[in-house]
Design a protein around this motif. Structure first.
Motif, short mmCIF file in Angstrom:
data_model
loop_
_atom_site.label_atom_id
_atom_site.label_comp_id
_atom_site.label_asym_id
_atom_site.label_seq_id
_atom_site.Cartn_x
_atom_site.Cartn_y
_atom_site.Cartn_z
N THR A 131 0.84 -1.21 0.00
CA THR A 131 0.00 0.00 0.00
C THR A 131 0.87 1.25 0.00
O THR A 131 1.80 1.36 0.80
N ASN A 132 0.56 2.18 -0.89
CA ASN A 132 1.23 3.49 -0.91
C ASN A 132 0.38 4.52 -0.16
O ASN A 132 -0.85 4.46 -0.19
N GLN A 138 -2.76 9.23 4.11
CA GLN A 138 -3.90 8.47 3.62
C GLN A 138 -3.44 7.42 2.62
O GLN A 138 -2.57 7.69 1.79
N PRO A 139 -4.02 6.21 2.66
CA PRO A 139 -3.67 5.20 1.66
C PRO A 139 -4.20 5.61 0.29
O PRO A 139 -5.30 6.15 0.18
N THR A 140 -3.43 5.36 -0.75
CA THR A 140 -3.84 5.72 -2.10
C THR A 140 -4.07 4.49 -2.98
O THR A 140 -5.12 4.36 -3.60
N ILE A 141 -3.10 3.61 -3.05
CA ILE A 141 -3.19 2.42 -3.91
C ILE A 141 -2.71 1.20 -3.13
O ILE A 141 -1.67 1.24 -2.48
N THR A 142 -3.48 0.11 -3.20
CA THR A 142 -3.00 -1.18 -2.68
C THR A 142 -2.97 -2.18 -3.82
O THR A 142 -3.95 -2.35 -4.54
N THR A 143 -1.82 -2.82 -3.97
CA THR A 143 -1.64 -3.85 -4.99
C THR A 143 -1.50 -5.20 -4.31
O THR A 143 -0.71 -5.36 -3.37
N TYR A 144 -2.29 -6.16 -4.78
CA TYR A 144 -2.26 -7.53 -4.25
C TYR A 144 -1.55 -8.43 -5.27
O TYR A 144 -1.81 -8.35 -6.47
N TYR A 145 -0.67 -9.30 -4.75
CA TYR A 145 0.18 -10.11 -5.62
C TYR A 145 -0.16 -11.60 -5.50
O TYR A 145 -0.57 -12.09 -4.44
N SER A 146 0.04 -12.30 -6.59
CA SER A 146 -0.04 -13.76 -6.56
C SER A 146 1.22 -14.29 -5.89
O SER A 146 2.18 -13.55 -5.65
N VAL A 147 1.23 -15.60 -5.61
CA VAL A 147 2.38 -16.17 -4.92
C VAL A 147 3.64 -16.13 -5.79
O VAL A 147 4.75 -16.22 -5.27
N ASP A 148 3.46 -15.99 -7.12
CA ASP A 148 4.62 -15.85 -7.99
C ASP A 148 4.91 -14.37 -8.30
O ASP A 148 5.58 -14.05 -9.28
N ASN A 149 4.35 -13.47 -7.45
CA ASN A 149 4.68 -12.04 -7.45
C ASN A 149 4.16 -11.29 -8.68
O ASN A 149 4.74 -10.30 -9.12
N GLU A 151 0.99 -8.99 -10.31
CA GLU A 151 -0.14 -8.17 -9.87
C GLU A 151 -1.46 -8.86 -10.23
O GLU A 151 -1.69 -9.21 -11.38
N LYS A 152 -2.31 -9.04 -9.23
CA LYS A 152 -3.62 -9.66 -9.46
C LYS A 152 -4.75 -8.66 -9.25
O LYS A 152 -5.72 -8.64 -10.00
N ILE A 153 -4.63 -7.85 -8.21
CA ILE A 153 -5.70 -6.91 -7.87
C ILE A 153 -5.06 -5.57 -7.52
O ILE A 153 -4.07 -5.52 -6.79
N VAL A 154 -5.64 -4.49 -8.04
CA VAL A 154 -5.20 -3.14 -7.69
C VAL A 154 -6.42 -2.37 -7.20
O VAL A 154 -7.41 -2.24 -7.91
#
Length: 441
Positions: A131-132, A138-149, A151-154
């Motif tokens: 999360t940035n 304030q949080p702006t962007i959260t990026t979720y990663y798969s186990v192989d790194n 990007e899956k969800i932003v």
């Protein structure tokens, strides 16, 4: 049928455990992913990232990767990363496992000490999200990663949009509720019934789901003295959509709402929790104190006034000389650096838990005492958890003799002790399996 919780806090867990105890074994979905959900609980984020499919152990605090020559300093309460004497990051432990120093988040700081980004870690020990933050904290962007790194969800916290990368396609959602609805329909199809406990995303999902249903809102948040219902709850009670019933889990709040809103009598109910209280055969002359502080309120007076009661005092760390002096009393046993097996044995054998230590509570001791059917006694300036402590068992420091009298009388009369334990359970809103089946059905 599913359970839909906004997050998996202790109250959500209590409802989850109560439903399962009453044989409601439907899947449970949690909107907010913290990386440490139980194996039998799902979230849209864990589903699409596969974050729990990888084997591994939680990250220990000194395993956090940091630049060469930077130093990690930590104790049982918190940890941080330093560049010489400048703090560069806060290491946040998993709240329920802080004593094990397992990492849940690392907050990276700028030179002014502001949080600029956060790395989120899972119970498998890998970074599943980042999360940035802006300069307004304030949080702006959260990026979720798969186990192989990958990007899956932003998730954009400013615009509320969510982007999902799935099977070489990009899906865009205007809100979390839209994202959750897509997930539920994709994974579970038609959902006849939702049990939920929040007027945020779970309420919006129930409200917006374009399917007939028979949902129940379990209300766990305390109401004020005026017992005014939130606007969203009034709306669902008046409009009779999917949600057909609101079940209050605090008896006092339910009784207030009954009086204030008699026209909703058919739509509101009460049921507490099915706590897994252990039926131990306690020794009536044994009391337990767990502390990381050497400041225990009125301890000398209590020990000296109850020579026939044995006091077991445990600490996760070494004990100070002030605390070690208590070993001079024949009815005191001290446990510095106490291990968890000993703690469990003491919860099984002691009849009283004295919540009289200053400082932080360790190991959710009051809750554990309640679940092990110990009578909890405390002082106004030391009480840590009023949810499980009868208000009449929280004493002013100048009324120490009242605490002493209760221990003495309970040790003499087991029936008196059992009656107080029953009152303690009623205070904590303890319910039964039959209560759940009657109210829900």
């Amino acid at each position: 049928m599913i359970n839909l919780f906004d997050d998996f806090t202790q109250t959500s867990r209590d409802l989850f455990d109560s439903l399962r105890a009453a044989d409601y074994m439907q899947p449970t979905v949690v909107v907010m992913e913290d990386g440490f959900l139980p194996d039998h609980v799902n979230s849209p984020f864990s589903h699409y990232t596969g974050m729990y499919e990888q084997d591994g152990q939680p990250l220990y605090f000194n395993q956090v990767h940091c630049p060469e020559f930077w130093e990690i300093r930590g104790n049982n309460n918190n940890a941080a990363i330093y560049n010489e004497n400048k703090k560069m990051a806060n290491i946040i432990y998993v709240p329920s496992m802080a004593h094990k120093r397992y990492v849940q988040k690392v907050e990276w700081l700028d030179l002014a000490g502001n949080i600029r980004s956060v790395d989120h870690y899972s119970k498998n020990g890998y970074r599943f999200a980042h999360t940035n933050y802006n300069l307004m904290k304030q949080p702006t962007i959260t990026t979720y990663y798969s186990v192989d790194n990958h990007e899956k969800i932003v998730e954009n916290h400013v615009t509320k949009d969510i982007i999902l990368n799935l099977n070489d396609h990009v899906y865009m959602f205007k809100s979390r509720s839209d994202f959750v609805i897509y997930y539920l329909q994709s994974v579970y199809g038609h959902i006849e019934r939702i049990f939920y406990n929040s007027l945020s995303v779970p309420f919006l999902v129930s409200y917006q789901l374009n399917q007939p249903g028979d949902d129940i809102l379990f209300w766990q948040e305390p109401l004020g003295d005026d017992a005014v219902l939130p606007g969203n709850m009034l709306n669902l009670l008046e409009n009779q959509g999917r949600t057909k019933k609101v079940i209050f889990q605090n008896r006092a709040d339910y009784e207030k709402v009954q009086k204030k809103y008699p026209h909703f009598a058919d739509q509101i109910s009460y049921v507490g929790y099915i706590y897994p209280i252990q039926a131990h055969t306690h020794q009536q002359n044994n009391a337990l104190i767990l502390t990381n502080s050497d400041n225990i309120e009125q301890i000398a007076q209590v020990i000296e006034s109850l020579p026939n009661t044995h006091f077991h005092i445990g600490a996760l760390t070494e004990m100070s000389s002030r605390l070690m002096r208590l070993i001079a009393y024949q009815n005191v046993t001290l446990y510095p650096n106490i291990n968890y097996n000993t703690i469990n044995e003491l919860f099984e054998t002691c009849a009283f838990y004295l919540d009289i230590n200053h400082g932080v509570e360790i190991l959710s001791a009051v809750r554990q005492a309640f679940l092990n059917n110990l009578l909890v006694l405390s002082f106004e300036n030391t009480t840590h958890n009023k949810e499980f402590t009868l208000s009449e068992h929280i004493f002013a420091t100048d009324h120490t003799t009242r605490l002493i009298d209760i221990i003495r009388e309970c040790a003499r009369d087991r029936h008196y002790l059992l009656s107080l334990l029953q009152q303690q359970q009623q205070h904590a809103n303890q319910s039964s399996i039959s209560d759940y089946k009657i109210i829900i059905n």
